[in-house]
Design an enzyme around this catalytic site. Structure first.
Site, mmCIF file in Angstrom:
data_model
loop_
_atom_site.group_PDB
_atom_site.id
_atom_site.type_symbol
_atom_site.label_atom_id
_atom_site.label_comp_id
_atom_site.label_asym_id
_atom_site.label_seq_id
_atom_site.Cartn_x
_atom_site.Cartn_y
_atom_site.Cartn_z
ATOM 1 N N ALA A 250 0.808 -1.242 0.000
ATOM 2 C CA ALA A 250 0.000 0.000 0.000
ATOM 3 C C ALA A 250 0.830 1.277 0.000
ATOM 4 C CB ALA A 250 -0.987 0.032 1.159
ATOM 5 N N ALA A 251 2.139 1.183 -0.185
ATOM 6 C CA ALA A 251 2.942 2.414 -0.238
ATOM 7 C C ALA A 251 2.550 3.258 -1.445
ATOM 8 C CB ALA A 251 4.427 2.075 -0.298
ATOM 9 N N GLY A 252 2.390 2.617 -2.602
ATOM 10 C CA GLY A 252 1.976 3.356 -3.789
ATOM 11 C C GLY A 252 0.591 3.958 -3.636
ATOM 12 N N ASP A 253 -0.318 3.202 -3.016
ATOM 13 C CA ASP A 253 -1.671 3.712 -2.785
ATOM 14 C C ASP A 253 -1.651 4.908 -1.845
ATOM 15 O OD1 ASP A 253 -2.672 1.655 -4.364
ATOM 16 O OD2 ASP A 253 -2.961 0.316 -2.657
#
Length: 305
Positions: A250-253
């Protein structure tokens, strides 16, 4: 009132196990832990935008199973408007995630109810889109739905963000003219542009190709190397804050949601990118998808080590 962000996309229950390394083909490993965590790129980005200062509405589908209720409840707990989250017969979307000791992950997604998010269903909630300032889409729902949402948001004059994830092939050519900000990672930028992306210079070439294909502006996220911004006239590289990674899920999210929230309240593109990068950096220091996403106060308190 906070600016309004609408997210049209996926809701998945993440089934997460940790193991010393990712398994090879035909191999069975002994895992270290297991958890069920609300996720899905759409829902993750909605939670990120909400925690980071925006008023958020979610448009998506959950199943009639127990996961569906949990996914909806997780959004409601973040004060996210769920009037456009529809419940359909069958199973909710799930993501099977393995995280290794180096904080890298491998993910298999089963669409489930996300496949029921059709253009006609989005049309039932057009008022939600009309009320927004910024719209975010990803690729975990049917392509026809994404294309419809991009076109409708452009017609309404909204700021349109597409996070083309997961992408393994070029996008339909007519999508690009409806995108203000295209935000792929390195592998996605490569799949969309047809060019290798393994350095800052190659990322610039890929970004240039994507703008030539019609995207308004491009932000390629480069993991620990930060991100590259391109607007067709120049490039800007934004280094990532240095942190100790625990889990990159979820880093990109988190970056996308943070960027959208900052843009929606009037911050400049550079400020919004920096804000999103701090949020993403904080997220990798914590385990899980939505549980790892920081709050606005966390980002405001962040100081570079």
């Amino acid at each position: 009132m906070p600016a309004k962000v609408v997210v049209i996309g996926s809701l998945n229950m993440d089934l997460v196990t940790r193991a010393p390394r990712l398994p090879r083909g035909g191999e069975t490993l002994i895992g270290q832990s297991f958890a069920t965590v609300p996720g899905g790129k759409g829902a993750n980005q909605a939670v990120a935008a909400a925690r980071l200062g925006a008023q958020v509405s979610m448009v998506g589908c959950v199943g009639s199973d127990a996961y569906g209720k949990e996914l909806r409840d997780a959004l409601l707990a973040e004060q996210i408007d769920c009037q456009a989250v529809s419940s359909v017969e069958g199973s909710s979307g799930v993501a099977l995630i393995v995280v290794d000791d180096n904080s890298q992950n491998a993910i298999v997604i089963v669409a489930g109810a996300n496949g029921a998010l059709t253009p006609s269903l989005i049309g039932c909630f057009d008022a939600v889109l009309q009320a927004a300032d910024v719209m975010i889409c990803q690729l975990e729902v049917p392509d026809a739905t994404v294309g419809h949402a991009l076109k409708r948001a452009r017609e309404l004059g909204k700021v349109v963000i597409l996070n083309p994830a997961p992408a393994s092939r070029p996008l339909p050519a007519d999508w690009y003219a409806n995108i203000d900000y295209l935000i792929p990672n390195e592998s996605e930028a490569s799949a969309l542009s047809g060019l290798p992306v393994d350095s800052r210079q190659s990322a610039e070439a890929a970004a240039t190709r994507l703008i030539e294909m019609g995207a308004g502006k491009v932000i390629i996220t480069l993991g620990a190397e930060g991100s590259l911004f391109a607007d067709g006239k120049s490039f800007a590289h934004f280094p990532a804050p240095a942190v100790k990674a625990v889990d990159t899920t979820a880093a990109g999210d988190t970056f996308v949601g943070g960027f959208a929230a900052a843009l929606a309240v009037g911050r400049s593109e550079a400020e919004a990118i920096g804000f999103g990068q701090i949020a993403a950096a904080l997220s990798v220091t914590r385990a899980g998808a939505q549980p790892s996403i920081p709050s606005l106060s966390d980002v405001q308190a962040f100081k570079t080590p």
